[in-house]
Design a protein around this motif. Structure first.
Motif, mmCIF file in Angstrom:
data_model
loop_
_atom_site.group_PDB
_atom_site.id
_atom_site.type_symbol
_atom_site.label_atom_id
_atom_site.label_comp_id
_atom_site.label_asym_id
_atom_site.label_seq_id
_atom_site.Cartn_x
_atom_site.Cartn_y
_atom_site.Cartn_z
ATOM 1 N N GLU A 197 -71.747 -65.754 -21.452
ATOM 2 C CA GLU A 197 -71.122 -64.542 -20.851
ATOM 3 C C GLU A 197 -72.111 -63.791 -19.713
ATOM 4 N N SER A 198 -73.170 -63.677 -20.514
ATOM 5 C CA SER A 198 -74.400 -62.830 -19.253
ATOM 6 C C SER A 198 -75.623 -62.931 -19.956
ATOM 7 N N LEU A 199 -76.674 -62.568 -19.276
ATOM 8 C CA LEU A 199 -78.046 -62.673 -19.288
ATOM 9 C C LEU A 199 -78.381 -61.335 -20.372
ATOM 10 N N ASN A 200 -79.354 -61.419 -20.958
ATOM 11 C CA ASN A 200 -79.814 -60.438 -21.818
ATOM 12 C C ASN A 200 -80.237 -59.519 -20.759
ATOM 13 N N ALA A 238 -83.734 -60.265 -19.381
ATOM 14 C CA ALA A 238 -83.828 -61.496 -18.656
ATOM 15 C C ALA A 238 -83.165 -61.269 -17.201
#
Lengths: 258, 258
Positions: free
Chosen positions: A241-244, A247
Motif C-alpha cells: 500500500e505504501s512505503l515506510n 523509506a
C-alpha cells in the motif's frame, strides 16, 4: 564512585532518558554509547555530565579522554548504577547529558536556494532518527518539525540519527501549515508528498525548496498539503500500500538532490 | 477457552516467537495483530493455529470471521495467556501460526529481465522488514538472502515488512558470492553497492539485474563485490558517514526502477 541508584545526578539522568517534558523543562538531553557520546563532543557539544563505568574507561581510553576533556562534570559509576540510566541491552558504559543550547552553533535560517525537509507528526522515534540521518547524508540544509512529532531529543532519535540530531539545523513549529504558507507566499517552492492529484516526482524539476512528509499512518494533513506550492508522489509498481515513512523520505530527498 | 500458560499449543506458539531454530525445525512462523494476520490469509496462507481473545473477536468481527474461516485450528485464549505469546506492548488479541510452505505459491525463479535484490548479512530485523516492504512496493521480482541474514521469519521482520514476507518470492543461500558469480557468468547484470571504485548510481543504465546490499556496519564482503559485474554507489554531499541500510536500499532499488 557513585554506587547508589538514589544519587541525585543518577536520578536526574534517568528522568531525562524517560521524560520528554523533563528534557524540555531542563533544556538537557542524553546520549548513551561510545560512538554517539564522542560524536556529540566532536560536533561541538560540551557534556554537562559524563557518567562512565571504570571498565568502559579502561576499554576505550582514547574516547574516554576525549569526552572527559570536554565535560563539565564527570562521575565514575558502578555497573549497577549504569544499568539504571541505560536503555540498551548491552551497555557500553558511556553516558552524557548534553545541553540543547549547544546546538545554536548550527543556526537555522531558510534560504531560497537551500534544500529543506519538513516533518509533520512523525510518531516513531526510529523513523525520525533515520530520516534525520538520511537528511544529513544527502545534504539537507535544515529540518522543520511540527511540534506533534515525537521528541527529537529522545535517546532513540539521537541514536537512530547517528548524531545528525547534534548537527542538522532544525526548528519546531506548532503551526506547520501557517509556517509553510508564509514560505510559499515568499516564493519558496514547497512540496507536499501525497498520493492524491500529485505529480510523479521523477518529472519534477527541483531547484531548492522544502519537502514535506507526513505521519506514518495518515500522511500529511489537508492543511499542510494546501499550504504547499506543489504536490509530488512516488510512483509505485508493487503491491504494498505504501512505503515506510523513512523509506519514502529517503526517495523524496534523494530526488530533490539528484 | 485456554486459560493455562502451560497449555501445549500456547507453549509451542511462544517458542516459535522466540526461537529461529525452532521455526526452521517445524517449518512454522508466527504473526501477531489484526492487520498482519488478515494480510497473511489474504496472501493465501492458511493459519495452522489461530489464537484470539474473546474481546478481540468481538472488537474485530469481520477480520475474525475471515481469519477463522481460513484457519485449520482455532482457540480462544484468556488475556493472560495471550500476553505470554505476544511481543507487543498493547496486544490486539489476534495471533496466527503460519506454515512456511504456503509461500510456495510465490515461486522463485531468476529471469534475466527481472529486478532482484540480494541481501548479505543484514542483521537488524527492522531493517530487513523495511527493505522487504520497500522491495515489494517498488516492484522487485524476488529477494535472495544470505543465510547469515537475521531470520526472515522472525515476528519483527514479518511485522516490519507489512506482510511483504508472505508474498515476495525469496530464497536463501549459504554461498551468496558463488550464487551471484553463477548469475554473472550467465549474463545477468549484478550490482554491488559499495563506496570503493564504484560508479555513481545516477549514471548507471539499468535493464534488469540483481542489486546487492550488505551488512549494516561492514557493507558487502569482498567476495560478494568481486562476484558482481558492476559496482555502484550513492553519491553523498552531506557529512554523515553513510546511510542506514534500509535508506540506502530504498535509494538503490528506486534507481533500479526509475
Amino acid at each position: 564512585m557513585i554506587t547508589s541508584k538514589d544519587n541525585e545526578t543518577v536520578k536526574q539522568a534517568a528522568k531525562l532518558v524517560k521524560s520528554a517534558s523533563f528534557r524540555r523543562e531542563r533544556g538537557f538531553f542524553t546520549a548513551e554509547g561510545v560512538r554517539i557520546c564522542r560524536d556529540g563532543v566532536r560536533s561541538g557539544f560540551s557534556p554537562e555530565v559524563f557518567l562512565y563505568t571504570p571498565s568502559s574507561a579502561e576499554k576505550y581510553p582514547d574516547d574516554f579522554g576525549e569526552i572527559a576533556a570536554a565535560s563539565k562534570k564527570l562521575f565514575e559509576v558502578s555497573n549497577d548504577v549504569f544499568s539504571k540510566i541505560s536503555d540498551t541491552k548491552s551497555p557500553q558504559g558511556f553516558f552524557c547529558v548534553f545541553n540543547m543550547l549547544d546546538k545554536q552553533k548550527f543556526p537555522y535560517r531558510i534560504n531560497r536556494r537551500g534544500n529543506y525537509l519538513a516533518c509533520e507528526r512523525i510518531q516513531d522515534p526510529s523513523n525520525l532518527g533515520t530520516i534525520l540521518r538520511t537528511a544529513e547524508a544527502l545534504g539537507v540544509d535544515g529540518v522543520i518539525l511540527s511540534s506533534d512529532c515525537c521528541d527529537v531529543w529522545s535517546p532513540k532519535v539521537v541514536r537512530g540519527s547517528m548524531g545528525a540530531v547534534f548537527r542538522i539545523p532544525s526548528e519546531e513549529t506548532d503551526d506547520l501549515p501557517g509556517y509553510i504558507s508564509r514560505l510559499s507566499s515568499d516564493g519558496v517552492e514547497t512540496f507536499a508528498s501525497t498520493p492524491r492529484d500529485a505529480e510523479d516526482i521523477t518529472k519534477v524539476h527541483f531547484d531548492g525548496g522544502v519537502m514535506l512528509i507526513g505521519n506514518e499512518g495518515s500522511g500529511l494533513s489537508d492543511e499542510a498539503v494546501s499550504a504547499c506550492t506543489k504536490k509530488v508522489m512516488i510512483p509505485m509498481r508493487g503491491r504494498a500500500e505504501s512505503l515506510n515513512a523513512a523509506a519514502a523520505a529517503s526517495i523524496l530527498l534523494w530526488e530533490m538532490f539528484r
